[in-house]
Design a protein around this motif. Structure first.
Motif, mmCIF file in Angstrom:
data_model
loop_
_atom_site.group_PDB
_atom_site.id
_atom_site.type_symbol
_atom_site.label_atom_id
_atom_site.label_comp_id
_atom_site.label_asym_id
_atom_site.label_seq_id
_atom_site.Cartn_x
_atom_site.Cartn_y
_atom_site.Cartn_z
ATOM 1 N N GLY A 1 0.820 -1.209 0.000
ATOM 2 C CA GLY A 1 0.000 0.000 0.000
ATOM 3 C C GLY A 1 0.852 1.257 0.000
ATOM 4 O O GLY A 1 0.696 2.152 -0.843
ATOM 5 N N CYS A 2 1.811 1.323 0.929
ATOM 6 C CA CYS A 2 2.617 2.540 1.066
ATOM 7 C C CYS A 2 3.530 2.742 -0.148
ATOM 8 O O CYS A 2 3.667 3.870 -0.635
ATOM 9 C CB CYS A 2 3.434 2.494 2.351
ATOM 10 N N ASP A 3 4.131 1.655 -0.673
ATOM 11 C CA ASP A 3 4.978 1.810 -1.862
ATOM 12 C C ASP A 3 4.150 2.387 -3.014
ATOM 13 O O ASP A 3 4.609 3.262 -3.739
ATOM 14 C CB ASP A 3 5.533 0.471 -2.362
ATOM 15 N N SER A 4 2.924 1.867 -3.145
ATOM 16 C CA SER A 4 2.107 2.313 -4.278
ATOM 17 C C SER A 4 1.810 3.800 -4.166
ATOM 18 O O SER A 4 1.793 4.522 -5.156
ATOM 19 C CB SER A 4 0.813 1.502 -4.349
ATOM 20 N N ARG A 5 1.610 4.278 -2.944
ATOM 21 C CA ARG A 5 1.338 5.714 -2.776
ATOM 22 C C ARG A 5 2.589 6.532 -3.089
ATOM 23 O O ARG A 5 2.501 7.629 -3.647
ATOM 24 C CB ARG A 5 0.866 5.996 -1.346
ATOM 25 N N SER A 6 3.744 6.000 -2.743
ATOM 26 C CA SER A 6 4.976 6.718 -3.092
ATOM 27 C C SER A 6 5.204 6.677 -4.598
ATOM 28 O O SER A 6 5.773 7.612 -5.166
ATOM 29 C CB SER A 6 6.172 6.108 -2.376
ATOM 30 N N ILE A 7 4.751 5.588 -5.259
ATOM 31 C CA ILE A 7 4.874 5.534 -6.721
ATOM 32 C C ILE A 7 3.978 6.604 -7.337
ATOM 33 O O ILE A 7 4.392 7.328 -8.250
ATOM 34 C CB ILE A 7 4.496 4.121 -7.239
ATOM 35 N N VAL A 8 2.764 6.741 -6.808
ATOM 36 C CA VAL A 8 1.866 7.801 -7.292
ATOM 37 C C VAL A 8 2.545 9.161 -7.126
ATOM 38 O O VAL A 8 2.539 9.999 -8.036
ATOM 39 C CB VAL A 8 0.509 7.760 -6.538
ATOM 40 N N THR A 9 3.163 9.371 -5.966
ATOM 41 C CA THR A 9 3.861 10.640 -5.720
ATOM 42 C C THR A 9 4.989 10.831 -6.739
ATOM 43 O O THR A 9 5.173 11.916 -7.282
ATOM 44 C CB THR A 9 4.423 10.671 -4.280
ATOM 45 N N HIS A 10 5.724 9.768 -7.017
ATOM 46 C CA HIS A 10 6.793 9.831 -8.015
ATOM 47 C C HIS A 10 6.241 10.240 -9.386
ATOM 48 O O HIS A 10 6.845 11.048 -10.082
ATOM 49 C CB HIS A 10 7.469 8.457 -8.143
ATOM 50 N N ILE A 11 5.105 9.664 -9.739
ATOM 51 C CA ILE A 11 4.515 9.986 -11.049
ATOM 52 C C ILE A 11 4.059 11.449 -11.059
ATOM 53 O O ILE A 11 4.339 12.191 -11.996
ATOM 54 C CB ILE A 11 3.336 9.038 -11.367
ATOM 55 N N THR A 12 3.395 11.868 -9.989
ATOM 56 C CA THR A 12 2.916 13.253 -9.912
ATOM 57 C C THR A 12 4.086 14.235 -9.979
ATOM 58 O O THR A 12 3.957 15.331 -10.499
ATOM 59 C CB THR A 12 2.175 13.492 -8.572
ATOM 60 N N GLU A 13 5.227 13.827 -9.439
ATOM 61 C CA GLU A 13 6.387 14.725 -9.416
ATOM 62 C C GLU A 13 7.292 14.521 -10.638
ATOM 63 O O GLU A 13 8.449 14.974 -10.642
ATOM 64 C CB GLU A 13 7.178 14.495 -8.115
ATOM 65 N N ASN A 14 6.772 13.818 -11.636
ATOM 66 C CA ASN A 14 7.508 13.586 -12.896
ATOM 67 C C ASN A 14 8.850 12.890 -12.703
ATOM 68 O O ASN A 14 9.824 13.197 -13.393
ATOM 69 C CB ASN A 14 7.755 14.909 -13.646
ATOM 70 N N LYS A 15 8.902 11.965 -11.773
ATOM 71 C CA LYS A 15 10.142 11.214 -11.560
ATOM 72 C C LYS A 15 10.115 9.904 -12.329
ATOM 73 O O LYS A 15 11.131 9.243 -12.480
ATOM 74 C CB LYS A 15 10.345 10.967 -10.059
ATOM 75 N N ILE A 16 8.956 9.508 -12.786
ATOM 76 C CA ILE A 16 8.809 8.331 -13.646
ATOM 77 C C ILE A 16 7.439 8.436 -14.306
ATOM 78 O O ILE A 16 6.577 9.173 -13.815
ATOM 79 C CB ILE A 16 8.942 7.017 -12.838
ATOM 80 N N LYS A 17 7.265 7.728 -15.436
ATOM 81 C CA LYS A 17 5.969 7.813 -16.122
ATOM 82 C C LYS A 17 5.123 6.589 -15.776
ATOM 83 O O LYS A 17 5.649 5.493 -15.630
ATOM 84 C CB LYS A 17 6.174 7.855 -17.635
ATOM 85 N N ARG A 18 3.833 6.792 -15.692
ATOM 86 C CA ARG A 18 2.936 5.685 -15.360
ATOM 87 C C ARG A 18 3.109 4.530 -16.337
ATOM 88 O O ARG A 18 3.142 3.372 -15.948
ATOM 89 C CB ARG A 18 1.468 6.172 -15.358
ATOM 90 N N GLU A 19 3.238 4.868 -17.655
ATOM 91 C CA GLU A 19 3.274 3.782 -18.632
ATOM 92 C C GLU A 19 4.616 3.028 -18.613
ATOM 93 O O GLU A 19 4.763 1.987 -19.226
ATOM 94 C CB GLU A 19 2.898 4.233 -20.038
ATOM 95 N N GLN A 20 5.570 3.555 -17.862
ATOM 96 C CA GLN A 20 6.863 2.885 -17.769
ATOM 97 C C GLN A 20 6.865 1.763 -16.733
ATOM 98 O O GLN A 20 7.783 0.961 -16.687
ATOM 99 C CB GLN A 20 7.861 3.914 -17.259
ATOM 100 N N ILE A 21 5.872 1.790 -15.854
ATOM 101 C CA ILE A 21 5.941 0.830 -14.757
ATOM 102 C C ILE A 21 4.761 -0.130 -14.753
ATOM 103 O O ILE A 21 3.635 0.217 -15.092
ATOM 104 C CB ILE A 21 6.024 1.517 -13.372
ATOM 105 N N PHE A 22 5.068 -1.338 -14.367
ATOM 106 C CA PHE A 22 4.057 -2.371 -14.170
ATOM 107 C C PHE A 22 4.039 -2.657 -12.680
ATOM 108 O O PHE A 22 5.009 -3.167 -12.124
ATOM 109 C CB PHE A 22 4.430 -3.620 -14.975
ATOM 110 N N VAL A 23 2.942 -2.283 -12.035
ATOM 111 C CA VAL A 23 2.887 -2.408 -10.579
ATOM 112 C C VAL A 23 2.282 -3.759 -10.186
ATOM 113 O O VAL A 23 1.137 -4.064 -10.526
ATOM 114 C CB VAL A 23 2.056 -1.264 -9.958
ATOM 115 N N ILE A 24 3.089 -4.564 -9.515
ATOM 116 C CA ILE A 24 2.612 -5.836 -8.982
ATOM 117 C C ILE A 24 2.179 -5.566 -7.542
ATOM 118 O O ILE A 24 3.005 -5.375 -6.658
ATOM 119 C CB ILE A 24 3.721 -6.907 -9.013
#
Ligand code: SF4
Ligand code: SF4
Lengths: 49, 315
Positions: free
Chosen positions: B77-100
């Motif tokens: 749960g917490c990693d996924s929220r940090s991933i969302v934060t990363h995407i919002t802050e343009n540190k990675i693109k959503r389409e670049q990642i496959f979230v398991i």
């Protein structure tokens, strides 16, 4: 985190509001003076002989 | 939770074989018990090293910053929220990642477990809500529920908020947790007492920066504590320097911290620096109704302006 609330002030003052600026600065300095010197968040350098 | 691993391996292997991603980030056994470390699987064979148990507390979003390739990442749960934060802050693109997605019932507090033994812990096994811990001075069977990391005990988002595939069915979220009892207690202290509290809290800090390095938000190319021209803060363990580091780092996490607990878990001295970030988290909820990392389409409170932002502190 242990800084007295009276030491921190926020105000919007336009460059045209000279009197407001004076009022606010006076209030701030009075408030901070009333609290006395802040002793905590001060770094003391080690004394070198 | 241990049962997830087969599914995690199956998904990861498939992604790598099909070439959907170039790398999957998961966990492997660390050199010490309870210290699983990140594992970067680049071939289907590497996936064999993956583990999943109650010691996967490190936040894997930390390893996504500015990556260019396609990456699979295992997310609680917490990693996924940090991933969302990363995407919002343009540190990675959503389409670049496959979230398991890995629905999570909480990770173990390694500091607490270590404190129950006089000697070094040699091995930790888990079975059905119990931990079997072996140390030099004997073996104990402990209840997992009593040994949750502090942040996990009050976690309100155990299931991944974004995922492309889940490794298990979602778990039930904890209802009515009081996340901020400890923060409220400090809020009521008079300033001098607060000062003493934080003075004591950070007195053991050795400025190793493990907390900063473990934090997915602390991705600045040069951290303010490492700069020398100008040198914003002294590099010694002078108590004022140490507190300056912690206070400022916490502010840099305001409106972004998901209370994943990576910082506290990483600290060799067992310091609970989350008391600072939790206060800011609480303030963001109170002032802006904001919890970070829940929605890809919302901008964080510190980069938006709303007409009803509170301003009664401004004279
Ligand atoms: S400050 Fe600590 S709890 Fe917050 S996101 Fe960073 S590592 Fe996680
Ligand atoms: S990990 Fe712990 S000891 Fe290291 S800098 Fe952070 S608080 Fe200090």
């Amino acid at each position: 985190m242990g800084i007295e609330p009276g030491r921190l002030h926020f105000s919007w003052i336009s460059s045209a509001e000279a009197t407001k600026f004076v009022d606010v600065v006076t209030q701030v300095t009075d408030a901070v003076r009333a609290l006395g010197p802040h002793e905590n968040f001060v770094k003391h350098m080690p004394k070198v002989a | 939770m241990v049962g997830y691993i087969d599914k995690i391996k199956e998904i990861s292997e498939r992604l790598l074989k099909e070439g959907t991603v170039e790398m999957v980030i998961g966990f492997q056994k660390g050199t010490l018990p309870m210290m699983n470390t990140p594992c970067f699987a680049k071939t289907p064979e590497d996936v064999g090293n993956f583990v999943w148990d109650s010691h996967c507390g490190i936040n894997l979003a930390n390893y996504l910053t500015d990556r260019k390739e396609k990456i699979g990442v295992i997310a609680k749960g917490c990693d996924s929220r940090s991933i969302v934060t990363h995407i919002t802050e343009n540190k990675i693109k959503r389409e670049q990642i496959f979230v398991i997605g890995a629905p999570c019932k909480g990770m173990m507090d390694r500091h607490k477990i270590a404190s129950l033994f006089e000697t070094e812990i040699r091995s930790v096994a888990e079975n059905d809500g119990k931990l079997i811990v072996t140390a030099g001075d004997g073996e104990k069977t402990l209840e997992k529920a009593d040994l949750l990391q502090k942040n996990c005990a009050v976690c309100a988002h155990r299931n991944p908020v974004i995922h492309d595939e889940l490794a298990a069915d979602p778990v039930e979220d904890q209802k009515d947790v009081d996340r901020y009892a400890d923060v409220r207690e400090i809020e009521t202290m008079p300033p001098a007492e607060k000062w003493d509290y934080f003075d004591d809290l950070f007195s053991a800090c050795i400025r190793c920066y493990a907390c900063r390095n473990a934090c997915p938000l602390c991705y600045c190319p040069t951290c303010f504590v490492d700069e020398s021209q100008p040198q914003w803060v002294g590099k010694s363990t002078d108590p004022i320097d140490t507190k300056t580091f912690h206070f400022l780092r916490a502010y840099h996490c305001a409106g972004r911290c998901t209370d994943c607990g990576s910082c506290e878990r990483a600290c060799p001295m067992g310091i609970n620096m989350r008391m600072l970030t939790k206060k800011l988290e609480k303030d963001c909820i109170d002032a802006f109704g904001w919890e970070p990392g829940l929605d890809l389409n919302q901008r964080p409170p510190l980069d938006t302006y709303k007409m009803d932002d509170p301003e009664d502190f401004i004279k």
